[in-house]
Design a protein around this motif. Sequence first.
Motif, PDB file in Angstrom:
ATOM      1  N   ILE A 181     -18.459  12.616 -22.169  1.00  0.00           N
ATOM      2  CA  ILE A 181     -18.709  12.811 -20.737  1.00  0.00           C
ATOM      3  C   ILE A 181     -17.813  11.915 -19.880  1.00  0.00           C
ATOM      4  CG2 ILE A 181     -20.407  12.423 -18.909  1.00  0.00           C
ATOM      5  CD1 ILE A 181     -20.809  15.002 -20.470  1.00  0.00           C
ATOM      6  N   ASP A 182     -17.593  10.681 -20.323  1.00  0.00           N
ATOM      7  CA  ASP A 182     -16.797   9.745 -19.519  1.00  0.00           C
ATOM      8  C   ASP A 182     -15.372  10.247 -19.317  1.00  0.00           C
ATOM      9  OD1 ASP A 182     -18.946   8.083 -19.267  1.00  0.00           O
ATOM     10  OD2 ASP A 182     -18.349   6.710 -20.873  1.00  0.00           O
ATOM     11  N   ARG A 183     -14.799  10.891 -20.334  1.00  0.00           N
ATOM     12  CA  ARG A 183     -13.452  11.448 -20.191  1.00  0.00           C
ATOM     13  C   ARG A 183     -13.438  12.559 -19.146  1.00  0.00           C
ATOM     14  NH1 ARG A 183     -10.330  12.036 -24.655  1.00  0.00           N
ATOM     15  NH2 ARG A 183      -8.765  12.933 -23.236  1.00  0.00           N
ATOM     16  N   ILE A 184     -14.464  13.381 -19.169  1.00  0.00           N
ATOM     17  CA  ILE A 184     -14.539  14.506 -18.228  1.00  0.00           C
ATOM     18  C   ILE A 184     -14.628  14.009 -16.789  1.00  0.00           C
ATOM     19  CG2 ILE A 184     -15.885  16.501 -17.499  1.00  0.00           C
ATOM     20  CD1 ILE A 184     -14.562  16.981 -20.155  1.00  0.00           C
ATOM     21  N   ILE A 185     -15.548  13.086 -16.541  1.00  0.00           N
ATOM     22  CA  ILE A 185     -15.747  12.639 -15.152  1.00  0.00           C
ATOM     23  C   ILE A 185     -14.548  11.841 -14.651  1.00  0.00           C
ATOM     24  CG2 ILE A 185     -18.254  12.694 -15.335  1.00  0.00           C
ATOM     25  CD1 ILE A 185     -18.266   9.687 -15.637  1.00  0.00           C
ATOM     26  N   GLU A 186     -13.877  11.125 -15.558  1.00  0.00           N
ATOM     27  CA  GLU A 186     -12.680  10.382 -15.149  1.00  0.00           C
ATOM     28  C   GLU A 186     -11.583  11.346 -14.715  1.00  0.00           C
ATOM     29  OE1 GLU A 186      -9.379   7.231 -16.977  1.00  0.00           O
ATOM     30  OE2 GLU A 186     -11.001   7.986 -18.237  1.00  0.00           O
ATOM     31  N   GLN A 187     -11.362  12.394 -15.502  1.00  0.00           N
ATOM     32  CA  GLN A 187     -10.311  13.344 -15.161  1.00  0.00           C
ATOM     33  C   GLN A 187     -10.669  14.147 -13.916  1.00  0.00           C
ATOM     34  OE1 GLN A 187      -7.872  14.821 -18.102  1.00  0.00           O
ATOM     35  NE2 GLN A 187      -7.723  16.924 -17.351  1.00  0.00           N
ATOM     36  N   ALA A 188     -11.954  14.467 -13.755  1.00  0.00           N
ATOM     37  CA  ALA A 188     -12.385  15.250 -12.594  1.00  0.00           C
ATOM     38  C   ALA A 188     -12.458  14.404 -11.325  1.00  0.00           C
ATOM     39  CB  ALA A 188     -13.756  15.883 -12.871  1.00  0.00           C
ATOM     40  N   GLY A 189     -12.520  13.086 -11.499  1.00  0.00           N
ATOM     41  CA  GLY A 189     -12.596  12.198 -10.341  1.00  0.00           C
ATOM     42  C   GLY A 189     -13.936  12.252  -9.641  1.00  0.00           C
TER      43      GLY A 189
END
Length: 206
Positions: free
Chosen positions: A34-42
Amino acid sequence: MAATVTTPRVSARDRLLAAADELFYAEGVHTVGIDRIIEQAGVAKATLYNNFGSKEELVKAYLESRHVSMAEKITRLVERQDTPRERLLAVFDAIGELFEQPGFRGCAFVSATAEAPAGGLIEQASREYRTWANALFADLADQAGAADPQGLARQLHLLFDGASLAANLDRNPAAAVYARNAAAALLDAATAPEVAGAHREESAVL
């Protein structure tokens, strides 16, 4: 005075789906957290849960988006053809175009369900996609005059699946061509006059 060009604002939900589509497909739904997703999505973690509720819901939405995209691509190419035979074979032309893409990594649905819990949302999304694909083949086979459209659809679906697996594991986009040729042979056999006649006789007896 120059006019100001306003760029449409992309919603947080769409940014999350775009990030999920890129990362899940390239690296796998079980590898990407999840952390990778939210980081990329901003976006904030709370935004993800407010929009999807859980990672499983996000994976389901990612697969549904892939389903829609695949269906639109195949439908566009199928509808350009002039004959029922070419419409059916165009399905293999469509996946051939996908195999040629540099980032092709096989079937997103196979990858996502490989370690997914049985009966969960991920399996549900994959089943819906596969049901659609089988129904498409059956409809196209019926239009082409196959004596047993559903039986031919199951055979074509196996070719469809196998082509994707071979194109990915063998790094050979020509798998779509081989599958198309095999599909043409199956279709010709299924629509031969003697086959159609035998099927009608068998149905009459039953």
